[in-house]
Design a protein around this motif. Structure first.
Motif, PDB file in Angstrom:
ATOM      1  N   LYS A   2       0.945  -4.396  -1.542  1.00  0.00           N
ATOM      2  CA  LYS A   2       2.220  -4.278  -0.852  1.00  0.00           C
ATOM      3  C   LYS A   2       3.192  -3.401  -1.625  1.00  0.00           C
ATOM      4  N   LEU A   5       2.348   0.228  -1.179  1.00  0.00           N
ATOM      5  CA  LEU A   5       2.768   0.694   0.142  1.00  0.00           C
ATOM      6  C   LEU A   5       4.271   0.901   0.186  1.00  0.00           C
ATOM      7  N   LYS A   6       4.980  -0.034  -0.436  1.00  0.00           N
ATOM      8  CA  LYS A   6       6.434   0.073  -0.461  1.00  0.00           C
ATOM      9  C   LYS A   6       6.873   1.356  -1.146  1.00  0.00           C
ATOM     10  N   ASP A 121       5.565 -11.658   7.177  1.00  0.00           N
ATOM     11  CA  ASP A 121       4.550 -11.000   6.352  1.00  0.00           C
ATOM     12  C   ASP A 121       4.809  -9.498   6.388  1.00  0.00           C
ATOM     13  N   SER A 122       5.552  -8.997   5.390  1.00  0.00           N
ATOM     14  CA  SER A 122       5.948  -7.588   5.363  1.00  0.00           C
ATOM     15  C   SER A 122       5.054  -6.781   4.440  1.00  0.00           C
ATOM     16  N   ASN A 123       4.657  -5.608   4.902  1.00  0.00           N
ATOM     17  CA  ASN A 123       3.851  -4.703   4.075  1.00  0.00           C
ATOM     18  C   ASN A 123       4.692  -3.913   3.080  1.00  0.00           C
ATOM     19  N   ASP A 126       6.940  -7.558  -1.697  1.00  0.00           N
ATOM     20  CA  ASP A 126       6.275  -8.798  -2.093  1.00  0.00           C
ATOM     21  C   ASP A 126       7.232  -9.982  -2.050  1.00  0.00           C
ATOM     22  N   GLU A 205       8.396  -2.521  11.641  1.00  0.00           N
ATOM     23  CA  GLU A 205       7.418  -3.593  11.489  1.00  0.00           C
ATOM     24  C   GLU A 205       7.823  -4.797  12.351  1.00  0.00           C
TER      25      GLU A 205
END
Length: 459
Positions: A2, A5-6, A121-123, A126, A205
């Motif tokens: 994550k 990706l962030k 649940d975010s990509n 964290d 998202e």
């Protein structure tokens, strides 16, 4: 993964110029780039009553969400609460049932408050529910249950984020010089560019995965947020979902807690009075947000509003032609307090009898007073009487309009009404049908919506 990706995706800045047809709230010259979906706004105004939910790891401390970080709760402690957050008694079905039993038609959940914690649940971070011991996507479960029970879902999302490293907005204000003095400073601009990219990624998202009908922004008052940023974010969100509604806190036009939008040049589909009932306004859509107790987030033994306060707050809001977004703060274990559930059920019981005078109505034609408000729909005027007057109730009444029937909703008792050329006189019974709010119906020979707003009365 994550975090990678962030770092990769949050640098993307998506600027979308998008034009649709509609009309903005507020006075002044309208900005043609910022428009409202009229059909969505009509649906929203018909709903009239919704549940606001402020919740997150801070419930473990019983202090206010966001605002207690670094004040009542040290930042290090506050930011680490998610590691202990395990709401094992959370039940989306019960939350939605509580709203439905109260007569509420929509729910707005704080998916991310000023503290930056994401309840889904975010990509792109964290710092979310999947990093808690509970490891469950709260938003997904709530959205699915809203669909099952026929409740509209909306997502609160804070522009202010006092946890994110790229957000120059801090609370409480840093005592030391951070070097961020102006939005035009290169350092400030670089951080905001990255942070706006992060926000847009998270908003996409939320919209792609959870399909909210409303994005309820907050935290726009920070010095680093600009009018241009607000316009861009409004257009971006509307480009993702054309029929979504966005409140006026996306931009800089809000006038304090009064919540009104000062000019049509600012973005936002409806206005947002906070902890106060908005003034009568049947030109621009608005929604009062208010707590059932004192604090937004859960607080043990927080004083709670009475049945009378709750019902009359709803009616004063609807009588002013607004919506009421009534807040609850669930406990750390995921349950809504039983006493709050019971109070909301009392509101729902009242609405089972009198809901036709609330849902799908517009405010007026009489301006709200201390003792009475009015709503209307089709050929009916509903007079919401908070207490009996000592003398007959006299109201101005337009020529050419005939009252064909008059009765209380609760018991359908017929009420005698006398009239002259300019007014009507209502002789109320000695004992009113409801001690907190009785609804008297006037059935007319024409549409009640065509009647002009009447002069203010003293009664």
């Amino acid at each position: 993964m994550k975090t990678e990706l962030k770092n990769l995706l949050s640098v993307l800045i998506l600027v979308v110029f998008y034009n649709v047809q509609g009309q903005l709230t507020g006075g002044g010259e309208a900005n043609p780039d910022l428009t409202t979906n009229k059909e969505s706004l009509q649906v929203f105004q018909d709903l009239r009553f919704g549940m606001f939910i402020h919740w997150g790891p801070v419930s473990l401390r019983g202090t206010e969400i966001g605002w207690s970080r670094g004040v009542q709760v040290p930042k290090e402690d506050y930011d680490g609460l998610y590691k202990e957050f395990d709401p094992v008694l959370f039940n989306a079905k019960e939350w939605v049932k509580t709203a439905k039993d109260a007569g509420m038609k929509y729910i707005v959940l704080t998916t991310k408050h000023h503290d930056g914690f994401s309840l889904w649940d975010s990509n792109f971070t964290d710092y979310d529910m999947m990093s808690t011991p509970y490891k469950t996507d709260i938003v997904k479960e709530l959205v699915e249950e809203c669909k099952k029970q026929g409740i509209v879902f909306g997502a609160y999302y804070s522009i202010a984020d006092w946890h994110h490293p790229d957000n120059p907005m801090v609370y409480p204000p840093e005592k030391t010089d951070t070097g961020l003095k102006d939005i035009n400073d290169a350092k400030t601009k670089a951080k905001m560019d990255r942070y706006i990219g992060y926000m847009k990624n998270q908003l996409k998202e939320l919209i792609d995965n959870y399909d909210p009908a409303i994005i309820w922004f907050d935290g726009e008052w920070e010095w680093v947020w600009t009018h241009e940023m607000g316009m861009d974010l409004y257009k971006y969100v509307r480009s993702l979902k054309n029929d979504i509604l966005i409140n006026n806190r996306v931009d800089k036009g809000r006038k304090g807690m009064e919540g009104i939008t000062t000019s049509n040049r600012y973005a936002g589909d409806y206005e947002t009075p906070e902890q106060q009932v908005g003034a009568f306004n049947d030109k621009n859509a608005w929604e009062t947000c208010m707590t059932i107790a004192n604090q937004w987030a859960w607080k043990p033994n927080d004083p709670m509003k009475s049945r009378k306060e709750c019902i009359q707050t709803l009616l004063r809001t609807v009588g002013g032609d607004g919506n009421l977004l009534f807040n609850v703060g669930p406990m750390p274990d995921g349950r809504i307090e039983q006493r709050q559930i019971d109070r909301l059920k009392e509101m729902g019981d009242w609405l089972k009898v009198n809901g036709s005078a609330v849902f799908g109505t517009r405010g007026g034609p009489y301006l709200p007073t201390e003792y009475m408000v009015s709503t209307r729909n089709k050929n009916r005027i509903y007079l919401h009487l908070f207490e009996k007057t000592e003398s007959p109730l006299t109201l101005p009444f337009p020529k050419g309009v005939k009252i064909e029937k008059s009765y209380f909703l609760k018991n359908e008792d017929q009420i005698q009404i006398d009239r002259d050329k300019t007014s009507i006189t209502i002789n109320l019974p000695e004992i009113m049908p409801d001690e907190d709010a009785s609804v008297l119906v006037l059935e007319l020979n024409r549409s009640a919506l065509d009647i002009d707003v009447q002069p203010r009365i003293n009664y």
